[in-house]
Design a protein around this motif. Structure first.
Motif, PDB file in Angstrom:
ATOM      1  N   PHE A  83      -0.088 -12.346  -2.837  1.00  0.00           N
ATOM      2  CA  PHE A  83      -0.842 -13.476  -2.297  1.00  0.00           C
ATOM      3  C   PHE A  83       0.119 -14.459  -1.656  1.00  0.00           C
ATOM      4  O   PHE A  83       1.137 -14.825  -2.244  1.00  0.00           O
ATOM      5  N   HIS A  84      -0.221 -14.884  -0.431  1.00  0.00           N
ATOM      6  CA  HIS A  84       0.613 -15.888   0.237  1.00  0.00           C
ATOM      7  C   HIS A  84      -0.223 -16.622   1.285  1.00  0.00           C
ATOM      8  O   HIS A  84      -0.814 -15.996   2.159  1.00  0.00           O
ATOM      9  N   GLY A  85      -0.292 -17.943   1.159  1.00  0.00           N
ATOM     10  CA  GLY A  85      -0.955 -18.754   2.175  1.00  0.00           C
ATOM     11  C   GLY A  85      -2.417 -18.443   2.385  1.00  0.00           C
ATOM     12  O   GLY A  85      -2.920 -18.596   3.502  1.00  0.00           O
ATOM     13  N   GLY A  86      -3.112 -17.975   1.342  1.00  0.00           N
ATOM     14  CA  GLY A  86      -4.521 -17.630   1.494  1.00  0.00           C
ATOM     15  C   GLY A  86      -4.763 -16.214   1.960  1.00  0.00           C
ATOM     16  O   GLY A  86      -5.912 -15.809   2.150  1.00  0.00           O
ATOM     17  N   VAL A  87      -3.711 -15.427   2.141  1.00  0.00           N
ATOM     18  CA  VAL A  87      -3.822 -14.042   2.608  1.00  0.00           C
ATOM     19  C   VAL A  87      -3.415 -13.109   1.472  1.00  0.00           C
ATOM     20  O   VAL A  87      -2.421 -13.344   0.784  1.00  0.00           O
ATOM     21  N   TRP A  88      -4.199 -12.048   1.293  1.00  0.00           N
ATOM     22  CA  TRP A  88      -3.929 -11.047   0.252  1.00  0.00           C
ATOM     23  C   TRP A  88      -3.380  -9.773   0.885  1.00  0.00           C
ATOM     24  O   TRP A  88      -3.840  -9.343   1.947  1.00  0.00           O
ATOM     25  N   LEU A 119      -2.479 -20.363  -8.206  1.00  0.00           N
ATOM     26  CA  LEU A 119      -2.641 -21.572  -7.393  1.00  0.00           C
ATOM     27  C   LEU A 119      -3.508 -21.283  -6.188  1.00  0.00           C
ATOM     28  O   LEU A 119      -3.666 -20.137  -5.768  1.00  0.00           O
ATOM     29  N   LEU A 120      -4.092 -22.347  -5.644  1.00  0.00           N
ATOM     30  CA  LEU A 120      -4.931 -22.229  -4.461  1.00  0.00           C
ATOM     31  C   LEU A 120      -4.053 -22.153  -3.210  1.00  0.00           C
ATOM     32  O   LEU A 120      -2.896 -22.579  -3.225  1.00  0.00           O
ATOM     33  N   PRO A 121      -4.597 -21.625  -2.108  1.00  0.00           N
ATOM     34  CA  PRO A 121      -3.817 -21.620  -0.866  1.00  0.00           C
ATOM     35  C   PRO A 121      -3.564 -23.039  -0.391  1.00  0.00           C
ATOM     36  O   PRO A 121      -4.241 -23.987  -0.823  1.00  0.00           O
ATOM     37  N   PRO A 122      -2.590 -23.240   0.500  1.00  0.00           N
ATOM     38  CA  PRO A 122      -2.286 -24.595   0.963  1.00  0.00           C
ATOM     39  C   PRO A 122      -3.471 -25.289   1.616  1.00  0.00           C
ATOM     40  O   PRO A 122      -3.623 -26.504   1.501  1.00  0.00           O
ATOM     41  N   SER A 123      -4.319 -24.529   2.313  1.00  0.00           N
ATOM     42  CA  SER A 123      -5.498 -25.096   2.970  1.00  0.00           C
ATOM     43  C   SER A 123      -6.751 -24.436   2.402  1.00  0.00           C
ATOM     44  O   SER A 123      -6.829 -23.201   2.354  1.00  0.00           O
ATOM     45  N   TYR A 124      -7.702 -25.242   1.954  1.00  0.00           N
ATOM     46  CA  TYR A 124      -8.951 -24.718   1.413  1.00  0.00           C
ATOM     47  C   TYR A 124     -10.025 -25.793   1.539  1.00  0.00           C
ATOM     48  O   TYR A 124      -9.728 -26.967   1.809  1.00  0.00           O
ATOM     49  N   VAL A 125     -11.260 -25.367   1.345  1.00  0.00           N
ATOM     50  CA  VAL A 125     -12.407 -26.271   1.376  1.00  0.00           C
ATOM     51  C   VAL A 125     -12.993 -26.341  -0.023  1.00  0.00           C
ATOM     52  O   VAL A 125     -13.165 -25.310  -0.681  1.00  0.00           O
TER      53      VAL A 125
END
Length: 211
Positions: free
Chosen positions: A75-80, A101-107
């Motif tokens: 997992f890195h930056g919201g990409v699997w 942890l959550l990705p750097p950008s999320y809603v």
């Protein structure tokens, strides 16, 4: 005979590459083309990500490895990613897998009084060890994203005064070592107040007062 050999060579060059040849790492020194980007505008997320199925020659730096079932994911930056031979393919994560942890950008979405977090086509819910990938919750399509909180005001940098006559060089050394120690405390990276308290405690223990 020469004509037959030439025709055979032309046919070989025109034939599609086998799967293992298509995914062979590029020769050293050759630039790796950027991945095909997909725009994710759901819930006003408005970010670009590598398209599922794209194969990366190497993992991005600081990727997190997660074992789930009998498989290995990254997992890195919201990409699997999943291993694909000697390389790594962009995939959608399985339901239930947990990332710390959550990705750097999320809603952020509040649905039924429960917080959910969305990024790159994936919904996350709080879990004991981090955040679990979950199915889209009922009502997600009509959920309104929560506006992000304003960044906290930076805290003024404290001024330290030696209580035992420490030199300016010693003060700088102690400050640098205490900064390093404070950043290693749980929660210090995400909460500036934790970092400040840890730094103040460390400097106090080394004989400094602050204001």
């Amino acid at each position: 005979m020469k004509r037959i050999a030439a025709l055979a060579l032309a046919a070989l060059l025109a034939a599609p590459l086998a799967a293992d040849e298509r995914h062979r790492p590029p020769p050293p020194g050759r630039r790796v083309p950027p991945p095909p980007a997909v725009f994710d505008g759901r819930h006003r997320h408005d970010h670009y990500y590598p398209a599922p199925g794209w194969v990366a020659p190497v993992l991005p730096g600081s990727s997190i490895g997660v074992t789930f079932g009998d498989g290995q994911f990254f997992f890195h930056g919201g990409v699997w990613y999943r291993p694909y031979g000697t390389r790594f393919r962009v995939v959608l994560p399985p339901l239930g897998i947990v990332v710390p942890l959550l990705p750097p950008s999320y809603v952020t979405l509040w649905i039924g009084g429960v917080p959910y977090y969305y990024a790159n086509g994936v919904y996350y819910a709080p879990a004991p060890a981090g955040y679990a990938v979950v199915a889209p919750p009922p009502g997600a399509d009509g959920a309104t994203p929560v506006p992000p909180a304003p960044p906290p005001r930076p805290l003024p940098e404290p001024i330290y005064y030696p209580r035992s006559g420490q030199s300016a060089a010693q003060l700088e050394t102690d400050r640098r070592e205490c900064n390093r120690w404070a950043t290693q405390q749980p929660g210090a990276v995400s909460d500036p107040s934790i970092f400040e308290r840890a730094l103040a405690a460390c400097m106090d223990g080394r004989g400094y007062s602050s204001r």
